[in-house]
Design an enzyme around this catalytic site. Sequence first.
Site: not given
Ligand code: AMP
Length: 328
Positions: A111, A192, A195
């Site tokens: 980032k 990966k 968002k």
């Molecule tokens: P965040 O949106 O970064 O707060 O992520 C929320 C949860 O989703 C966390 O536990 C991340 O590890 C999981 N996560 C985010 N992106 C992915 C992805 N592409 N595949 C699997 N898990 C994900």
Amino acid sequence: MARVFSGVQPTGNIHIGNYLGALRQFVELQNDNDCIYCVVDMHSITVPQNPKELRQHILDVAALYMAIGLDPEKAILFVQSDVPGHAELSWILTCSSYTGELSRMTQFKEKSRNNESAGMGLFSYPILMAADILLYDTEIVPVGNDQKQHIELCRDIAIRVNNRFENTFVVPEGKYMKSAARVMSLDDPTNKMSKSAENIHSRISLLDEPSKIKKSIMKATTDSEGTIRVDWDEKPGISNLITIYSAFSGIDIPDIEKKYEGCGYGDFKKDLVDVTVEALTPIQERYAEIRKSEELKTALKEGAEKANAIAVPILRRVKKKFGLGVKK
Ligand code: AMP
Ligand code: TRP
């Protein structure tokens, strides 16, 4: 009964990677454990947010928590900034962390690449995450694979403090899904699903309409070989799609490979659209109801009170170990 804690950022676009990699386990865990799930709004301001939108996104994610099946009677659901202990413990942990270990975090490196004015919040983000976890004597943290490094840092900090002051923290364990722990981007399966990616067809959001889901899946990158089998090195695109199919349908990967022997990618993708729409439709229906109900805000308010009641004595114990304050 183990104490379970996890959090999701309120940044909109919760996608099937978040769901399959993390949120799905939250629901399974709530029946036999003492679960606390948080909307981590303070993490989201590590990058600038529009205040009006942030408020809405907090409620969106909380409503999604409930729509996927989290029950405020079984698990504590709340918003991070409603419990002041997170910020307080975060400072105490900041003073037990090293700049070297934080600058090695890959998420920070990615980032802040080519950006001299990367915010301090992005740098200390993993410390706030450690505070979230340690504030509740958490034993298990269900997360996606991408959070492994942050969980390890949290454990290192907890162990470091315990070495100085015995029994200050419970040292938590990460819990990762066996399958679909890392859902890849549909347009570039070497990255990966995220968002924040610019191309909306790189992800499927939980609230996407069937026509958008269809478009994203039909456009998804595959390869020229034409057989439907998992091979992450040579065929990451189709491997990712098969994994998503398996996660939503409950059918094991070898059975999917057998089912689609001799079929083309187009047929497989069409079926994947159906499987995905079928899995997401009930979530979307529940979401629409919950999001507009008053029940949502009441549940979050009660959740924050319950979370605070657990956090206060733990924070008092930590402060006492460090010799902070005079209040008993
Ligand atoms: P965040 O949106 O970064 O707060 O992520 C929320 C949860 O989703 C966390 O536990 C991340 O590890 C999981 N996560 C985010 N992106 C992915 C992805 N592409 N595949 C699997 N898990 C994900
Ligand atoms: N950092 C996590 C993510 O980006 C979100 C998060 C914040 C979290 N605090 C947490 C996850 C505590 C688990 C436990 O996905």
